[in-house]
Structures are given as C-alpha cells and as structure tokens.
Design a protein around this motif. Structure first.
Motif, short mmCIF file in Angstrom:
data_model
loop_
_atom_site.label_atom_id
_atom_site.label_comp_id
_atom_site.label_asym_id
_atom_site.label_seq_id
_atom_site.Cartn_x
_atom_site.Cartn_y
_atom_site.Cartn_z
N ARG A 46 -13.14 6.69 -8.29
CA ARG A 46 -12.56 7.05 -9.60
C ARG A 46 -11.15 7.61 -9.35
O ARG A 46 -10.88 8.80 -9.44
CB ARG A 46 -13.44 8.07 -10.31
N ARG A 47 -10.23 6.72 -9.05
CA ARG A 47 -8.92 7.10 -8.54
C ARG A 47 -8.14 8.00 -9.49
O ARG A 47 -7.47 8.94 -9.07
CB ARG A 47 -8.10 5.84 -8.22
N ASP A 48 -8.21 7.71 -10.78
CA ASP A 48 -7.45 8.53 -11.73
C ASP A 48 -7.96 9.97 -11.75
O ASP A 48 -7.18 10.92 -11.86
CB ASP A 48 -7.52 7.92 -13.13
N MET A 78 -6.34 -0.03 -0.67
CA MET A 78 -6.82 1.07 -1.51
C MET A 78 -7.45 2.18 -0.68
O MET A 78 -7.09 3.34 -0.79
CB MET A 78 -7.81 0.59 -2.58
N THR A 79 -8.43 1.81 0.17
CA THR A 79 -9.11 2.80 1.02
C THR A 79 -9.35 2.19 2.40
O THR A 79 -9.73 1.03 2.51
CB THR A 79 -10.45 3.24 0.41
N SER A 80 -9.11 2.98 3.45
CA SER A 80 -9.42 2.57 4.82
C SER A 80 -10.31 3.63 5.45
O SER A 80 -10.34 4.78 4.99
CB SER A 80 -8.14 2.40 5.64
N GLU A 81 -11.01 3.25 6.51
CA GLU A 81 -11.95 4.19 7.13
C GLU A 81 -12.02 3.96 8.63
O GLU A 81 -11.65 2.90 9.15
CB GLU A 81 -13.34 4.02 6.53
N VAL A 82 -12.47 4.99 9.34
CA VAL A 82 -12.67 4.92 10.77
C VAL A 82 -13.77 5.91 11.14
O VAL A 82 -13.96 6.91 10.45
CB VAL A 82 -11.37 5.25 11.54
N PHE A 101 -2.60 6.64 -2.73
CA PHE A 101 -2.08 6.85 -4.07
C PHE A 101 -0.56 6.81 -4.01
O PHE A 101 0.04 6.98 -2.94
CB PHE A 101 -2.52 8.22 -4.62
N ARG A 102 0.07 6.61 -5.16
CA ARG A 102 1.53 6.65 -5.21
C ARG A 102 2.03 8.02 -4.80
O ARG A 102 3.09 8.16 -4.18
CB ARG A 102 2.01 6.31 -6.62
N GLU A 103 1.27 9.06 -5.10
CA GLU A 103 1.70 10.43 -4.82
C GLU A 103 1.42 10.86 -3.38
O GLU A 103 1.92 11.92 -2.96
CB GLU A 103 1.00 11.40 -5.78
N GLY A 104 0.63 10.11 -2.63
CA GLY A 104 0.33 10.50 -1.27
C GLY A 104 -0.93 9.83 -0.76
O GLY A 104 -1.47 8.91 -1.38
N ILE A 105 -1.41 10.29 0.40
CA ILE A 105 -2.59 9.72 1.05
C ILE A 105 -3.63 10.82 1.18
O ILE A 105 -3.34 11.90 1.72
CB ILE A 105 -2.23 9.16 2.43
N PHE A 106 -4.81 10.55 0.69
CA PHE A 106 -5.89 11.54 0.66
C PHE A 106 -6.88 11.22 1.76
O PHE A 106 -7.51 10.16 1.77
CB PHE A 106 -6.57 11.49 -0.71
N PHE A 107 -7.00 12.13 2.73
CA PHE A 107 -7.95 11.97 3.85
C PHE A 107 -9.18 12.82 3.57
O PHE A 107 -9.07 13.99 3.20
CB PHE A 107 -7.30 12.41 5.15
N LEU A 124 -14.12 8.96 8.59
CA LEU A 124 -12.91 9.49 7.96
C LEU A 124 -12.32 8.42 7.04
O LEU A 124 -12.07 7.30 7.47
CB LEU A 124 -11.89 9.90 9.02
N TYR A 125 -12.12 8.78 5.79
CA TYR A 125 -11.56 7.86 4.80
C TYR A 125 -10.12 8.24 4.48
O TYR A 125 -9.76 9.42 4.44
CB TYR A 125 -12.37 7.90 3.49
N ALA A 126 -9.28 7.22 4.26
CA ALA A 126 -7.92 7.41 3.75
C ALA A 126 -7.81 6.63 2.45
O ALA A 126 -8.04 5.42 2.42
CB ALA A 126 -6.89 6.92 4.74
N THR A 127 -7.49 7.32 1.37
CA THR A 127 -7.33 6.69 0.06
C THR A 127 -5.87 6.79 -0.34
O THR A 127 -5.28 7.87 -0.26
CB THR A 127 -8.22 7.38 -0.99
#
Length: 436
Positions: free
Chosen positions: A200-202, A151-155, A176-182, A171-174
């Motif tokens: 709150r992903r939606d 779901m979410t990764s960080e560094v 989604f089906r539509e893409g990756i949010f940094f 830095l977080y990466a979240t």
C-alpha cells in the motif's frame, strides 16, 4: 533458511498491529484483519526500518534499526550531511561483526549504483578508513545496479556475528520518489500481513513523511507568482480563472520533476518548491535551470491562452530564487502532508518574486556566489539600467541592493522593505541547459 530470530533491538513489540492483524487473519476474522491493516503504521513495525534519501543519507530510522543495525540507540546525527548511510553502516559495531556484512553492503551498493557514482559515494563518506574504502570500491565494481522499476527488491542476509548460529533475515527495499525505504521483514507468522501493508505504497510513504525527522540541509528555494493575479481573477469568470491556474501548474510539473524539485505548497496562484542536494547534480544549478524552463513554458501558456480564449493581455510568471541552510521537515494536517523549510531563504525568495515584473527571474547574490566558478560562468546575469537617452541597457555580472532599484516611499513597495538591503541580480540565460 528461516528468519525466526531477530537481530539485537529487533524483538517483536507486544500487542503491535502486525501481531493483531495476523491473529485476526488466523482466526478467520477478515473484518478484524482489514481493520488492523488499516491502522498499521511504520511506528508499529517490530523489526528494523529506515528511510534513505537519494543522496544515501538516513532521514529516519526506528528504534529497532538504531539499536539493531546502526548501534546508535541515542539517535541519528542532527545534520543530514553527518547521516551518510555507508558511514553509519560501516561504523556500526553490529554490522561490522555480522557474518552477512558483504551481502548487506552489496545490496545497498547495488541500489546506490543506479543513482550515484563511485566518486560521489566516497566523497559523501569521508570518514571511511582505508579498509572500508577498499571494500566499498571492490563491491561497487562487482554488483549489478538495481533500478527503481522493480518497486521492491529483497535480499537474505545473516545478521548474526561471525562464528555464531546464523540468523537469516529478509531485507526489503521499497522505492519511492521521496526516497528508499529499507525494512527487515518480521518472522514468518507476520510476513504476509507485512507485505500486504508494504504494497500500500501511498499509505506507507505518507506515514514515512509524517515520522521523518526534521534535519538541517542546504537547499535552494523557488517561488513563482502569476503577475497581476488579483486583476486577472477579477476580470475572468471563476471557472476560467481556475482553468488558467491549473493549466500553469500542469505545464510546470514536468520541469519540476526533471530538476528534482520538492513540492512546498501552492498559495493561491503561487508556487513554492525546494531543491535539495542530489548525488550527481548541483541543486543550485537545478533550481536555476528549472526557473528558465518554467519561464519558457509560461510563454507557451500565454500564447495558447491568447489563441484559445482571445485573451489580449500577456501572462507573466515572476520567479524569485534564494538558497540557505535550513531546517527541513513536514507539517501534517488531517488530510495532507506539506514539506516546509524554516528560515529566511523562503521569505527572501518570495519577496524577490514580488519584486519581479514581466516574467523576470531574480536570484540573490549569495545563491550565485555558491555556484562553482565554472557553473557561474555559464549564467548570464546583470542589472538593467535606463540610459540618458531613454534606452535600456544591461550591466553584466552586476548585483544591486533592492532598495536602490525602487522607491521605498511608494506604498506599493512597502512590503519589500525587509529585503531593501538584499543584493540580487536578474538572470537572463544559462549555457548548456538541456531544453525539452
């Protein structure tokens, strides 16, 4: 390590909802905190944030990211193919000087490795110099892939220039089906509320789709319509008609996901979906394979409907396919966000679905012409012709203008006048498709 200092362009915005939320929380005003959280948007973020699609092209970036990460204060390139993530990172004067350059690249490459081959990444970033290409290749081989199941990764990365006082940021990466949010996390005072909002992903993805910039991209369009839907609607009770349409949509969903289709809209009983370029699959082949899977699935819907409802008529889903290079973006309403493309390919695919009959699949010549020679050889296509003895035969690997196949003076074909000169063909099968 702390992340008190912001990278260039990432200073906190005065009066932001993030700040307001934390002020309310620290003051014990839980109702105020909830209200502030409810109104927080991606535009309120006071640190760099950017959205990357699954081809690792940047679809949106806020001003903090444009200035503080990509060193492009004037914005991203217009064409999505010019917005490759790694090209923009490695051409950025901010990133190239950062002490944490290797960690920053490794984090992005670990995410990319789960989704794209090394070959694809090099082909999609042709502007990289020899040193950057060598560094990318070495890091790609060393990193462990990061999947979306987390779901979410960080560094933590040091974004300060080499030799200067470190400035550590998380830095977080979240996913989604539509893409990756940094997103670069705000300072310690705001992190708790930021993470609450990010969870709150939606809300987050709806917000991202709203602000994501339109861009020019190649795409394939699939339009599917239930044949004789007006007659069927008139013959069935309303609840049974809605049951039928919902059954069709539900049945098709697994195949649309399988081939990476992007929802366009449902117009009554019709469907419109877009197929965008993918890292390691051909979007044109995806659209064709999806059409055949839908055609086969519709036969099962028909059999089930006939058996359960004692229905004597045959149900058909007619499918039109086309491709183009179009502006792709979203329209936003009070309660929905709709993907849309601006261009003639949508109209041509829709008109082809109107032209189809008995569950046929038709595609434009321009779409098949853009397949590789190998992929086109897998497709069985042609034009049906009635022989002198009344039997039907197929002339393989042939196209025809739509106007040569219908009587344009017949009122029922008047709406096909705008595609009368369009060269198209019927698709019968594709070899090597993995069928469920």
């Amino acid at each position: 390590m702390t992340n008190d200092e912001k990278p260039a362009g990432g200073g906190a915005a005065g009066g932001s909802n993030v700040t307001a939320l934390n002020g309310a929380a620290r003051g014990g005003d839980e109702q105020g905190a909830r209200k502030a959280l409810q109104h927080l948007t991606v535009e309120d973020l006071s640190t760099p944030a950017y959205l990357v699609n699954h081809k690792f092209q940047i679809e949106w970036a806020n001003d903090h990211a444009l200035a503080g990460i990509f060193a492009r204060p004037d914005g991203l390139p217009r064409a999505i193919d010019d917005s490759s993530l790694f090209s923009l990172l490695l051409s950025s004067s901010v990133v190239r000087k950062a002490d944490g350059l290797p960690e920053l690249l490794k984090f992005h490459l670990a995410i990319a490795k789960k989704r794209a081959s090394k070959t694809y990444l090099f082909l999609s970033n042709p502007d990289l110099g020899p040193r950057e290409s060598e560094l990318m290749g070495q890091l790609y081989d060393r990193v462990e892939p990061i999947g979306a199941h987390r779901m979410t990764s960080e560094v933590e990365v040091n974004l300060a220039p080499r030799g200067e006082e470190p400035r550590w940021h998380k830095l977080y990466a979240t996913f989604f089906r539509e893409g990756i949010f940094f997103t670069v996390a705000p300072d310690d005072r705001e992190q708790e509320s930021f993470l609450t909002w990010l969870a709150r992903r939606d809300v987050v993805i709806r917000d991202l789709l709203r602000v994501r910039r339109p861009y020019v991209t190649p795409l394939a369009v699939l339009v599917a319509d239930l044949q004789s839907s007006m007659r069927i609607c008139a013959e069935l009770p309303p609840e049974q008609y809605f049951e039928l349409i919902n059954s069709i949509w539900t049945t098709m969903q697994p195949y649309l996901r399988k081939y990476f289709a992007t929802y366009g809209k449902h117009a009554g009983d019709g469907m419109l979906y877009y197929f965008l370029p993918q890292p390691d699959s051909d979007y044109l082949v995806n659209a064709i394979c999806c059409a055949f899977e839908m055609q086969n699935a519709m036969r099962q819907v028909n059999r089930d409907w006939q058996r359960k409802k004692n229905w004597t008529k045959t149900l058909h889903l007619n499918i039109g396919l086309d491709q183009g290079e179009e502006w792709f973006g979203t329209f936003e309403g009070p309660t929905f966000i709709e993907f849309t493309a601006l261009g003639d390919s949508i109209n041509r695919a829709a008109r082809l679905s109107d032209f189809c009959s008995d569950g046929a699949i038709w595609a434009t010549k321009s779409m098949l012409s853009r397949l590789s020679e190998e992929d086109r050889a897998r497709v069985r296509y042609g034009i049906r012709q009635t022989l002198a003895n009344g039997t039907e035969a197929v002339v393989p690997e042939m196209y025809s203008r739509i106007g040569n196949l219908i009587d344009l003076d017949d009122p029922k074909y008047h709406k096909l006048g705008d595609i009368s000169t369009l060269a198209a063909t019927e698709l019968f099968d594709i070899e090597g498709m993995e069928r469920d």
